[in-house]
Design an enzyme around this catalytic site. Structure first.
Site, short mmCIF file in Angstrom:
data_model
loop_
_atom_site.label_atom_id
_atom_site.label_comp_id
_atom_site.label_asym_id
_atom_site.label_seq_id
_atom_site.Cartn_x
_atom_site.Cartn_y
_atom_site.Cartn_z
CD GLU A 74 6.69 -13.89 -4.90
OE1 GLU A 74 7.22 -12.86 -5.35
OE2 GLU A 74 5.84 -13.85 -3.98
CG ASP A 87 8.86 -6.18 -13.07
OD1 ASP A 87 8.50 -7.06 -12.27
OD2 ASP A 87 8.82 -4.97 -12.78
N1 ADE Z 1 6.88 -7.01 -7.89
C1 ADE Z 1 7.58 -7.37 -8.98
N2 ADE Z 1 7.58 -6.41 -9.90
C2 ADE Z 1 6.86 -5.39 -9.39
C3 ADE Z 1 6.50 -4.12 -9.86
N3 ADE Z 1 6.87 -3.69 -11.08
N4 ADE Z 1 5.73 -3.33 -9.07
C4 ADE Z 1 5.35 -3.76 -7.85
N5 ADE Z 1 5.66 -4.95 -7.36
C5 ADE Z 1 6.42 -5.77 -8.11
#
Ligand code: ADE
Length: 229
Positions: free
Chosen positions: A11, A195
């Site tokens: 990042e 996601d």
């Molecule tokens: N950061 C990116 N995706 C995530 C997720 N599914 N749960 C927690 N932190 C995250």
């Protein structure tokens, strides 16, 4: 001094590429980058994943390096169904979904003498909206909930949405929000979706971490042009 904080190396790297690093300081098992961007002084670091690491790094940025604002850039899991992979969200406020003192009668996320929600800086959010407008990109605003868990379950995600009204999930925002509230330092939280926090989220996260980190970093740099130290 403007603090720019990420959780992960992936990042931070696309942010570092776009600023002029002037000094690297090893401190507290971490690496802090002093940098310049258009005559503005920056302190940058990635904290490592999670609430303790990000709270510690935010505290160091404020107390040791004199950061007067903390801007966070990184990726998040989507809760709202209109958030697709690569979309940007800024937090109106952050919270800690894994704080649970309900057995003592407190609401989820509440710690006595603290609070459930930590407000992000309205002025910085207004700048972000202006920048998004100028760039012609969609920027969502909403609550970001954090916990020391990678969420990959529809059921858990629904619970977080229902309980906190959250639009996205990460593992740092609530902790950095708490630190910046304690020190009364303006806080800006920017995330690009990596996601959907449901089954299979781990695979998507690995696949889209770099791409979405770049989206967030690019936007942050555009914003930096509009921010005073
Ligand atoms: N950061 C990116 N995706 C995530 C997720 N599914 N749960 C927690 N932190 C995250």
């Amino acid at each position: 001094m403007i603090g720019i904080l990420c959780a992960m190396r992936e990042e931070l790297e696309p942010v570092l590429e776009k600023v002029e690093v002037t000094e690297i300081i090893e401190y507290a098992r971490n690496r802090f980058y002093k940098a310049k961007f258009q005559n503005k002084n920056l302190i940058l670091a990635y904290s490592k994943i999670g609430k303790v690491n990000s709270a510690t790094t935010a505290t160091i940025m404020i107390e040791k390096f004199g950061a007067k604002k903390i801007l966070f850039s990184g990726v998040a899991g989507a809760i709202d169904s209109d958030l697709k992979i690569g979309d940007l969200i800024i937090a109106t406020k952050t919270t800690q979904h894994d704080v649970d003192l309900r057995v003592f009668g407190y609401e989820p996320g509440y710690i006595p003498e603290s609070r459930v929600f930590f407000d992000c800086d309205k002025k910085l959010n207004d700048i972000a909206k202006k920048v998004a407008n100028k760039m012609g990109i969609k920027l969502k605003e909403g609550i970001i909930a954090s916990g020391d868990q990678f969420i990959h379950s529809k059921e858990k995600k629904e619970w977080i949405r229902k309980t906190f009204g959250a639009s996205a999930i990460d593992m740092e925002g609530g902790a950095v929000g708490c630190v910046t509230w304690i020190f009364d330092v303006p806080f800006f939280m920017l995330r690009a979706i990596s996601d959907t926090a449901e089954e299979g989220a781990g695979v998507d996260f690995d696949k889209f971490l770099e791409e979405s980190s770049e989206v967030s970093a690019k936007f942050l740099i555009q914003m930096l042009k509009e921010i005073n130290e």
